[in-house]
Every structure is written in C-alpha cells, then in structure tokens.
Design an enzyme around this catalytic site. Structure first.
Site, PDB file in Angstrom:
ATOM      1  N   ASP A 117     -61.573  -1.493 -48.460  1.00  0.00           N
ATOM      2  CA  ASP A 117     -62.078  -2.367 -47.418  1.00  0.00           C
ATOM      3  C   ASP A 117     -60.899  -2.898 -46.596  1.00  0.00           C
ATOM      4  O   ASP A 117     -59.889  -3.331 -47.158  1.00  0.00           O
ATOM      5  CB  ASP A 117     -62.846  -3.519 -48.076  1.00  0.00           C
ATOM      6  CG  ASP A 117     -63.432  -4.485 -47.071  1.00  0.00           C
ATOM      7  OD1 ASP A 117     -64.327  -4.075 -46.325  1.00  0.00           O
ATOM      8  OD2 ASP A 117     -62.994  -5.650 -47.046  1.00  0.00           O
ATOM      9  N   GLU A 134     -60.862   1.636 -44.387  1.00  0.00           N
ATOM     10  CA  GLU A 134     -61.003   1.165 -43.013  1.00  0.00           C
ATOM     11  C   GLU A 134     -59.610   0.900 -42.436  1.00  0.00           C
ATOM     12  O   GLU A 134     -58.941  -0.048 -42.840  1.00  0.00           O
ATOM     13  CB  GLU A 134     -61.823  -0.120 -42.977  1.00  0.00           C
ATOM     14  CG  GLU A 134     -63.281   0.072 -43.393  1.00  0.00           C
ATOM     15  CD  GLU A 134     -64.043  -1.240 -43.350  1.00  0.00           C
ATOM     16  OE1 GLU A 134     -65.040  -1.323 -42.624  1.00  0.00           O
ATOM     17  OE2 GLU A 134     -63.633  -2.177 -44.060  1.00  0.00           O
TER      18      GLU A 134
END
Length: 881
Positions: A486, A523
């Site tokens: 993340d 990400e």
C-alpha cells in the site's frame, strides 16, 4: 476539537506565554523543569556530530545548546557549522536549513542525553531562556545504534523451546516485561539499544507486554507505557496482550502444512490476480460453513470456492487478500461487534436510509477494509473462529492451504506506510516504545499524515528493518506467495529492494519456501512530504522500473474508464464507457470534436498499457507521429514508464473508487441495456487481461459486482461490500444511496440510476459476462506471446497496425505474433483492414469459437483484403492458420 488537538493548543499557548515572559527585560533564568515542553520540534539531531535547526535563532549575544534532563543540567553546546556532502545526500530535505556542530567535548553525552527530556535552546548571556524547541532524534538514533541494532533478532525468539524476548527501546530509562501477571526485569544492551530477557519453556503461550519508562514528547513528560510487542507473533483478543508464540511449534501447523504443494509459480509478468477482501468473500455466501472467516477458504463446496477454482482453471494465478494483519478498527469478539438494527432490504433502491442505518454502527461493526495496522505480523483476530489465542495463526495457514489447493497462490496486501495511531494513543505501539522515531515527522515535529493516518518512516533503519522482518515472517512462516505494498511510493526504493533481497535468500531446503517465486507489487504514487524524492529515492512508478517489482498503472485505467477518480461529475466517459461513440448527456465530456480528440488520446494511453507500460516502446500515435511510450502524455507525466514487462500492473478496477460496473453505470447512457453493459464490462476488463505484464481485477468484477455506487466502501459494512456469488441475489446494485461521507456530492447523479430497475442485471447478463471473461483469461494463459519477457521482444512482436490519423475512434487493433486482437468499444460492428496480413489465413481463436459468447462467434475475417469484422462492444482474438 479532539483531545490531541486540545492538548497541542494548550501546550502551544503555554509555550508562547513562557517565551513572552522570558523575553521581558530582567526576566530571571529558567530551568528546563519550569518550562512546558515545546509544542514544536524544529531542531533535528541528524547524527552525533550535527544538529539542523529550522529557523534557528542568531546565536550572537547568547549560546545555543541541547539541554537534557529534568533540569536541563546536561548541556551539549552547538556551534555554527555546515552539512557534509554525505549528510546532504542522506537528508536532502534539510539541505537549506541552518546546521550546527555538536561540541566534540560533549558528544560522549549523546546516548545519555537521548534517554531524557531533550530541548534545543538559545540562552542569553545571563542564562535566561530566549528560545526553545523540541528535538527530532531519528537520525542520531540511527547513527548511534542502527548498524548494530539492524542485526538484532527482536520479538519472541525460541532456542530449543526457550524464548528470549527482545525489544528495541534505546531512549527508554527502563523496560520491564509484564508476563502473565508478574513483572520481570529486562537488560539493556548499550551497543544496540535492545532490551532482552531470556525466559523458561513454560513461558510459551503466555500473555505479555512491556512496561517502557520513557520521555514522551506528546505527553511532555516521562511516562511508563504498558505496550504490546511490535514484533508480536501472537495476540490475545483485541490486541490487549502479546502472546509468547513460537510459529515453528508443530501444534500450530495444520495437517499437511510441512509438505504443502503450491500451484506452479509464474513470473510476475504472467500473474493474473483477483483482489479479494476476506469478509466480502463469504459473509453473504449461504453455502459457506464459515462466513466471514479464514476457514471459508477451506469450504471446497461453497459457491465462492467453486468460482475461484473456475477462475484458476482458466488462467487466474493469484488471490490478493486485502489486509489480513492485526487491524486496529474492528472489535475482534463477535459479541462486541455492532449490527445495524434496520430492515435494510425493505428500503427503496435509491433511499438514503440504508447508509444512514449502517453509519450508526460502522465504527463498531465487524467490517473494515483493514488499512489500519496495529500489529504488522499477526493475523487479524476477527476473521478467526476464536480471536483469543493461536487459532488465528492456524486458520490463516489453513486459508493459504485452501487457496493453494484451489490452484491459486496467495498475495497479502501490506500497509507499512502508516499506523492506526501515534503518540500516546492507546492504539499506538511503535511510538509509545521509541517516541518520535518510527513515525515520519514534518519540519515542525508533527507527525506527517499524507497517507490519511500517522505516517511511518521506513527510511529510518529500524522501521525499514521491521518492514523486511515482517515480510520475511509472512513468507516463511505463513507461506504467503506475494505482497502488495500500500502506498509504496512512501517507502524508499532501497527499502523495497531490501525486501526483495531478503525474500530471494529464502530457499526450500533452508526455509521451506522459494523466496524468488514470491511476487512484489505496489502503489507507486508520488505525493505528500516525500514527493519528487524530497527525502529519499522513492519506490514510485518511474523509480521502480527495471527492478522486477511492479507498480499499478493508472494511465490505462483512466483511459479505459474515463476521466479520473476525483471528477466532480462522475459521468466523464472513456474508451470502454462510450466516449464519442455512445455519448451520454454530461457537458463535462465537451464538444463532439473534443470528445473525439480525447478518445483518440485515450487509445494511445491504452496502447502503451497493452505493451506493459513500456517507456521505450516505439509506435505511431493517433496523430501519426512516431513516439515512445514515455512521450505520450498522461496529465503532464509520461504514460510509459516501465523498462520491461512486469514493471507495470494493469487494472480497470480495484477496491478503491467505484467498481467497474458502478463506473460504467455512471458513464454509459442511462438507457444502455443490461446485456450491453455486461459486454462493455468484459471489454474494459480485457484491456488489462490481454496486456503484457501482470493484471489485477477486483473479485466479482466478472460477475458485474456493484457496491451501489459507493466510491470508498472501506467502512460501509457487509451490506454494500459483500460479493454475491449466486446471480439470483443480484450484483449489489440498488442497495441504497452510498454512504454520505464520501458520496453525498454524487447523490444527484446516483439517485436516478439506483431507482432504475433496468440497470440491475439478471442471471443471463451476470453469467454471460463471467463466462466471456474466463474465455479471455484462458486465451491469455494459452498464448505465450501475451507474456513476453523483454522490452525488445515486445517491440518485435506487438504492433498497432491501424494506429494513426485514420484510426477508428473506439476501436483498437493489435497484432501480437500470430494473433490479431480487435477491441471494438463502439455500439456498432466495425471493419478493420490490416493490409499487411492480406492473403494470410486467420480464424477466430478456438477458445472463443467454442466459447460462451454467441456474439463474438459472428466475428469474421476476409483473407483477400485482410479485413477483420467485429461486432459492437466485443473483444475478438483471431489466430493465424
């Protein structure tokens, strides 16, 4: 005003008053004990030699120093200095701030000074305090302890059944172990800053926590924090205590664990991934024996597991699980979990009552996406049959077994970029052990929150070590096959590469797992206080190119869907949602000419995406220019950034933002028939499925999954989030207006759509879409040219023969070795003439010719002219011969 904010304002007011008093003529010298702790920490002690002080006062007419101790009687004198080249390279965001050198005579006091109240001050010649600020200490802690501490084994470490408990707490005055109701002293290693105690065999399984006596800037005083272990391997319910847990204990290994056979590993470039939330998977599945639990993945006969097996048989390789580590925002005991007390099914499809009712219990129900990490290396307890003890460990392992047995490898979504809380909050673990170290601080000493929560600082040695150690534990002890990071761009590239090296060192013979087969992606967004490599070289899209670690490709995603995630008007159209070729009524789409121009540019973005996002891939763009992927514009950034297939991960939807079905509900003309919506869904998914490099799809997207237009369902409960495997239960559309907090501004657009029964697909549309999608994944798995290994191979093998000024808006034609792929996003049948293949025999790919979609079977090829004819809203794959 929150309690934290109130305390900050109060402390600031007190500091201002004290500073004003000190500035008055004749003010008496003040001891440190008489001053409230400063509200800001604008001095940064970056190594034992150097302090950087933002807005540092002029030392003329006084002295600058670091004052330590309750009375400030330990003083380290500061003299004006400069940053060395090495210091500037390590701390680039501090290069323009005044630097000071710690007097060589005082440097030996550093380790002692750090274990007490620490303030940077300017005092007048008479000793009166003129200015004071707190001191940030991560740099000097790394300098003093990092090299040695980074090699320490932390948490519970077992040797022949006897545990040693170790915690890094270099600034603590004392650390004691509270074990099962008694207190046991711990010993400090002055070289590493690690506190240890060796236990007995009977400590195994017992609850514990640490009593850490430490100066806490958030409290402005020395406190004793009772805190769990950051390196916990087991927990009691609701994370109240850590458990002395040996993950190698055979009693925690389910039957067959030691000899677990995994599906064959594939290179990351060939990964086809289903993103899935553990609770979403089974909580509404009436055929599951363990709804909402890890063990649902062991229910072989459930509808959900049958569907996953069907996906695995046709080319899906991995299931990506949303966060499954210990989550800070879910009550783990079922008796403590709130349940909405409304008859949600009784309200109209466009009512605001469902979201209102769910909102009343959202903070205390069983649902959250889980991006709220409390303990990084223990499975979440709410998914276990019993959160109190080691059931969560055993059942997580059984979940991995169940997925592997279904032909799927397992990816964990990991969130090391922030914590659920910081400071003295009861849910703050790291910051209550080493205050001010693990969290990333801004120039004024406040915790950065650009990730939505309290950011961590993996650029600091021991936070970076925690990331590596945690990932290795999941891979080795839980046999996890991949990790999705993340907000990976908030990590240093060096940290993610260290993870890769640590995994690569794991071998079947030594560790029971092949670490080189573990895939990594994340990400790679570039924003916040670290943006543009402000503090370190980030793990962003462009920086990770060539590493074999993939980043999400938002360029193609936006072109497929249309617009961007934050559009005020959600009806902005794209390639797969009717832009220009099937326009809706939104003025946000612009004039016909503007729509055509944007659509053709979107087609260029998708072409780059189909190559795997390659930066150096050369092709003819829609304007007729010869360009590289990196020269195609994406909102001011290069569209192509990858060095090789596998650097960019393609996707059309994920848990963030509206599901693909919901995005198309907004963007397609409202009168679009359900069958046509289903076909556009398949076409949108195909742009990712048939790309070079890895691709990801949100679980249920092949079943037209809807969250009733909710763009941010992280806390929206089962009602909006559950996957419905049985088409008779619908797809989730029309379950009420989505929660107001993130969607109310879209309600005027949402209401007429939710009220329209024609937008709710039936079993015919749902099953047809899923079958057509599986045909495409089967083709992708069967044809090796979809998995080319190098950028050169892609350049030689893949082309867009009709690209240029005359290309058809809404149609993409791709040659790939012996294949020709036509993606027709228009409502009408389209003819695509590729003169270079005239005279070469082509036929519809056998998978589609024998497949589930009767429409694609009408696709045709005229060998005399090289013309491919493809029905509207259809993806057709032709093969030579």
């Amino acid at each position: 005003m929150t309690g934290t904010l109130r305390r900050t304002v109060t402390a600031l007011a007190a500091a201002l008053c004290a500073a004003a008093a000190a500035a008055l003529p004749g003010a008496a010298p003040a001891t440190a004990a008489e001053q409230p702790y400063p509200a800001k920490a604008e001095a940064q002690w970056i190594d034992r030699d150097t302090v950087v002080w933002k807005g540092a006062p002029d030392p003329a007419g006084g002295t600058l120093q670091l004052e330590s101790g309750p009375d400030g009687d330990r003083r380290l004198r500061l003299a004006p200095g400069t940053l060395t080249p090495a210091e500037r390279a390590k701390h680039p965001h501090l290069k323009d701030f005044p630097a000071f050198t710690v007097d060589p005579r005082d440097r030996a006091q550093a380790a002692t000074a750090l274990r007490d109240r620490l303030v940077a001050t300017r005092r007048a010649a008479d000793g009166s305090l003129r200015e004071a600020t707190g001191v940030q200490i991560p740099g000097v802690l790394d300098d003093l302890y990092g090299a040695a501490a980074s090699r320490a084994r932390l948490g519970p470490v077992f040797d022949h059944g006897r545990p040693t408990l170790a915690v890094w707490a270099p600034t603590a005055r004392t650390v004691a172990l509270e074990l099962d109701g008694r207190t046991v002293p711990m010993t400090r290693d002055d070289r590493t800053g690690v506190w240890r105690v060796r236990g007995e065999r009977d400590w195994a399984g017992k609850p514990y926590r640490y009593a850490v006596t430490v100066f806490a800037p958030a409290a402005g005083k020395t406190v004793t924090n009772k805190v769990t272990d950051p390196y916990s391997t087991g927990l009691t319910a609701d994370s109240a205590r850590s458990l002395v847990t040996d993950l190698t204990d055979p009693r925690l290994a389910p039957k067959g664990w030691a000899g677990l056979k995994k599906p064959a590993a594939v290179p990351l470039r060939d990964a086809r991934i289903q993103e899935l939330h553990i609770r979403d998977f089974s909580v509404a599945d009436r055929t599951s024996k363990h709804p909402g639990q890890y063990l649902a993945f062991t229910d072989r006969s459930s509808a959900g597991m049958k569907h996953l097996r069907s996906l695995a048989r046709t080319g899906t390789t991995h299931v990506h699980l949303l966060p499954a580590f210990d989550i800070g925002t879910i009550p783990e005991r079922r008796a403590d979990q709130a349940v909405p007390d409304c008859d949600l099914a009784s309200y109209p499809a466009d009512s605001d009552k469902q979201q209102e009712c769910i909102g009343k219990t959202a903070a205390k129900d069983a649902y959250n996406w889980g991006y709220d990490p409390l303990h990084y290396t223990v499975p979440e307890g709410s998914y276990a049959s019993d959160p109190d003890g080691t059931a969560r460990t055993v059942e997580f392992r059984r979940m991995v077994q169940g997925l592997n047995g279904a032909g799927l490898r397992t990816v964990m979504d990991v969130v090391y970029n922030h914590t659920v809380a910081s400071g003295q909050d009861p849910k703050s673990v790291l910051d209550r052990i080493v205050p001010g170290y693990y969290q990333r601080l801004l120039d004024d000493g406040t915790v950065a929150t650009s990730t939505c929560c309290s950011n961590t600082a993996p650029e600091h040695t021991m936070m970076g070590k925690l990331v590596v150690d945690s990932v290795v534990t999941w891979a080795k002890q839980y046999k996890v096959d991949g990790f999705r990071f993340d907000l990976m761009g908030h990590h240093p590239k060096a940290n993610i590469l260290a993870v890769r090296r640590a995994l690569d060192a794991l071998t079947p013979a030594k560790d029971g797992v092949d670490g080189k087969s573990v895939v990594l992606y994340g990400e790679g967004w570039n924003f916040g206080e670290v943006a543009n490599d402000a503090r370190f070289v980030q793990a962003t899209q462009q920086n990770m190119a060539g590493t074999g670690i993939a980043t999400f490709d938002d360029r193609s995603r936006d072109a497929i869907r249309g617009g961007g995630p934050f559009d005020a008007d959600p009806r902005v159209q794209g390639f797969a949602s009717g832009l220009y070729t099937d326009p809706n009524s939104s003025p946000a789409n612009g004039s016909r000419a503007e729509q055509k121009a944007r659509l053709l540019h979107y087609q260029d973005l998708i072409k780059v995406g189909l190559t795997g996002g390659l930066a150096d891939y050369t092709f003819t763009d829609s304007a007729g220019r010869t360009v590289k992927g990196s020269q195609v514009d994406y909102n001011g950034a290069p569209a192509g950034y990858a060095a090789a297939p596998g650097d960019a991960l393609a996707y059309a939807d994920a848990h963030d933002n509206e599901t693909l079905y919901d995005a198309l509900a907004y963007k397609l003309p409202q009168g679009t028939k359900p069958a046509d919506r289903a076909r556009m869904q398949v076409l949108a998914m195909a742009t990712a499925t048939l790309s070079q490099g890895p691709a990801l799809s949100q679980a249920g997207s092949d079943l037209l999954r809807s969250k009733s237009l909710d763009r941010n369902s992280f806390d929206s409960g089962d009602w909006f989030n559950a996957v419905h495997w049985n088409c008779a239960d619908g797809n989730g559309f029309g379950r009420g207006l989505p929660p107001a907090a993130d969607n109310k501004d879209k309600w005027p657009y949402a209401r007429p759509l939710l009220a329209d029964p024609a937008l709710r697909p039936g079993c015919a549309e749902i099953t047809a879409a899923s079958a057509a999608y599986r045909d495409l994944t089967r083709i992708r798995a069967a044809e090796p040219d979809f998995g080319l290994a190098t950028a050169d191979a892609v350049q030689r093998t893949l082309s867009f023969p009709l690209s240029g000024p005359g290309e058809t808006p809404g149609v993409l034609t791709m040659r790939l070795g012996r294949l020709v792929v036509v993606l027709n996003a228009t409502p009408a049948s389209q003819r695509q003439t590729v003169r270079a293949v005239a005279g070469t025999p082509y036929r519809l790919h056998p998978v589609q010719a024998r497949g589930a979609d009767p429409v694609v079977k009408t696709a045709a090829y005229d060998g005399g002219t090289g013309t491919f004819t493809v029905p509207g809203r259809t993806v057709a794959v032709f093969t030579r011969g």
